[in-house]
Design a protein around this motif. Structure first.
Motif, mmCIF file in Angstrom:
data_model
loop_
_atom_site.group_PDB
_atom_site.id
_atom_site.type_symbol
_atom_site.label_atom_id
_atom_site.label_comp_id
_atom_site.label_asym_id
_atom_site.label_seq_id
_atom_site.Cartn_x
_atom_site.Cartn_y
_atom_site.Cartn_z
ATOM 1 N N LYS A 158 -4.135 -56.335 -14.832
ATOM 2 C CA LYS A 158 -3.409 -55.482 -15.266
ATOM 3 C C LYS A 158 -4.097 -54.740 -16.431
ATOM 4 O O LYS A 158 -4.721 -55.436 -17.207
ATOM 5 N N PRO A 159 -3.893 -53.532 -16.809
ATOM 6 C CA PRO A 159 -4.290 -52.836 -17.912
ATOM 7 C C PRO A 159 -3.651 -53.277 -19.165
ATOM 8 O O PRO A 159 -2.470 -53.588 -19.055
ATOM 9 N N LEU A 160 -4.391 -53.363 -20.099
ATOM 10 C CA LEU A 160 -3.635 -53.978 -21.369
ATOM 11 C C LEU A 160 -4.275 -53.121 -22.776
ATOM 12 O O LEU A 160 -5.677 -52.725 -22.575
ATOM 13 N N THR A 161 -3.728 -52.607 -23.596
ATOM 14 C CA THR A 161 -4.041 -51.953 -24.755
ATOM 15 C C THR A 161 -3.900 -52.593 -25.950
ATOM 16 O O THR A 161 -2.758 -53.196 -26.300
ATOM 17 N N LEU A 162 -5.080 -52.907 -26.746
ATOM 18 C CA LEU A 162 -4.991 -53.558 -28.019
ATOM 19 C C LEU A 162 -5.231 -52.569 -29.265
ATOM 20 O O LEU A 162 -6.037 -51.533 -29.379
ATOM 21 N N ASN A 163 -4.510 -52.739 -30.351
ATOM 22 C CA ASN A 163 -4.776 -52.043 -31.574
ATOM 23 C C ASN A 163 -5.991 -52.936 -32.291
ATOM 24 O O ASN A 163 -5.317 -54.233 -32.732
ATOM 25 N N LEU A 164 -7.038 -52.453 -32.594
ATOM 26 C CA LEU A 164 -7.993 -52.930 -33.346
ATOM 27 C C LEU A 164 -8.226 -52.396 -34.742
ATOM 28 O O LEU A 164 -8.264 -51.260 -35.019
ATOM 29 N N THR A 165 -8.474 -53.508 -35.652
ATOM 30 C CA THR A 165 -8.931 -53.138 -36.967
ATOM 31 C C THR A 165 -9.963 -53.883 -37.462
ATOM 32 O O THR A 165 -9.956 -55.162 -37.379
ATOM 33 N N LEU A 166 -11.085 -53.326 -37.869
ATOM 34 C CA LEU A 166 -12.089 -54.067 -38.672
ATOM 35 C C LEU A 166 -12.029 -54.101 -40.040
ATOM 36 O O LEU A 166 -11.609 -53.343 -40.731
ATOM 37 N N LYS A 167 -11.573 -55.395 -40.379
ATOM 38 C CA LYS A 167 -11.370 -55.972 -41.667
ATOM 39 C C LYS A 167 -12.302 -55.781 -42.812
ATOM 40 O O LYS A 167 -12.256 -55.365 -43.751
ATOM 41 N N LYS A 168 -13.551 -56.239 -42.176
ATOM 42 C CA LYS A 168 -14.695 -56.211 -43.181
ATOM 43 C C LYS A 168 -16.103 -56.534 -42.392
ATOM 44 O O LYS A 168 -16.228 -57.243 -41.469
ATOM 45 N N ILE A 169 -17.026 -55.642 -42.788
ATOM 46 C CA ILE A 169 -18.373 -55.776 -42.207
ATOM 47 C C ILE A 169 -19.275 -55.783 -43.391
ATOM 48 O O ILE A 169 -19.574 -55.004 -44.255
ATOM 49 N N ASP A 170 -19.898 -56.965 -43.546
ATOM 50 C CA ASP A 170 -20.714 -57.527 -44.533
ATOM 51 C C ASP A 170 -21.570 -58.763 -44.116
ATOM 52 O O ASP A 170 -21.446 -59.229 -43.380
ATOM 53 N N ASN A 171 -22.710 -58.862 -45.133
ATOM 54 C CA ASN A 171 -23.365 -60.452 -44.799
ATOM 55 C C ASN A 171 -22.647 -61.375 -45.564
ATOM 56 O O ASN A 171 -22.001 -61.340 -46.680
ATOM 57 N N SER A 172 -22.618 -62.409 -44.865
ATOM 58 C CA SER A 172 -21.765 -63.660 -45.049
ATOM 59 C C SER A 172 -22.615 -64.342 -46.563
ATOM 60 O O SER A 172 -23.712 -64.329 -46.583
ATOM 61 N N PRO A 173 -21.764 -64.615 -47.571
ATOM 62 C CA PRO A 173 -22.316 -65.235 -48.774
ATOM 63 C C PRO A 173 -22.938 -66.385 -48.568
ATOM 64 O O PRO A 173 -23.638 -67.070 -49.217
#
Length: 201
Positions: free
Chosen positions: A139-154
């Motif tokens: 069945k259809p499902l809608t999710l609310n997506l948030t990108l928290k951080k995009i970066d190179n891992s230290p």
């Protein structure tokens, strides 16, 4: 004054994150990603007869994501969750949840989500609609997506995407109606995770 300060701080953090994402967009990032299982959690909660909230999660999840910062609305997500990996911190309850009254893990060892449409509202937030399969029903499902951080891992020096996805599942729509008078039927879910570049085998 306190509320104003909190709002100002939150806005500043969002702007800072958005600028970081914009900067990363111009960099050479991969478009094929996979879940970092060591930093991914698929969680849920249910109300027990109005007395308490029981929280749990699935510890075994596999997923791939096709994501290009320059074409975010073309994003594709595909997650598969091992239903036998359910963990609510009480073995007897987990054993019951694995029976045919609930997840019926012997007959349906996995549940899955495959996106069909992604609509980014801004640089960090999107509505993701897809097909969710549970107990053999899709069945259809809608999710609310948030990108928290995009970066190179230290640590690894490689790119990482941190995200959170939330939504609600009506378990009775999939035939999971046991104890519907006392246990939540509309189940909130929250997926927190990290994506790393998908490596070719």
């Amino acid at each position: 004054m306190i509320n104003t300060a909190i709002k100002t701080t939150t806005k500043a953090l969002l702007i800072s994150s958005a600028l970081a994402i914009t900067t990363m967009a111009s960099a050479a990032l991969p478009t094929q990603w996979q879940l970092d299982n060591s930093h991914t959690r698929v969680g849920f909660s249910v109300e027990h007869m109005g007395f308490s909230t029981v929280m749990g999660h699935f510890s075994d999840v596999d997923g791939t994501v096709q994501f290009d910062l320059k074409n975010p609305n073309q994003t594709q997500l595909n997650f598969v969750i091992d239903t036998d990996s359910i963990d609510t911190a009480w073995a007897a309850r987990d054993k019951h949840l694995k029976t045919d009254e609930f997840f019926n893990v012997e007959k349906y060892p996995t549940m899955s989500f495959k996106s069909t449409q992604v609509n980014f509202i801004n640089l960090q937030q999107a509505k993701v609609t897809g097909d969710f399969t549970l107990l053999g029903q899709t069945k259809p499902l809608t999710l609310n997506l948030t990108l928290k951080k995009i970066d190179n891992s230290p640590l690894t020096k490689e790119p990482v995407i941190g995200f959170r996805a939330t939504g609600n599942i009506d378990r009775t729509a999939y035939g999971m109606d046991a104890y519907s008078q006392g246990v939540t039927t509309n189940v909130p879910i929250q997926i927190d995770g990290e994506l790393v570049e998908k490596k070719s085998k």
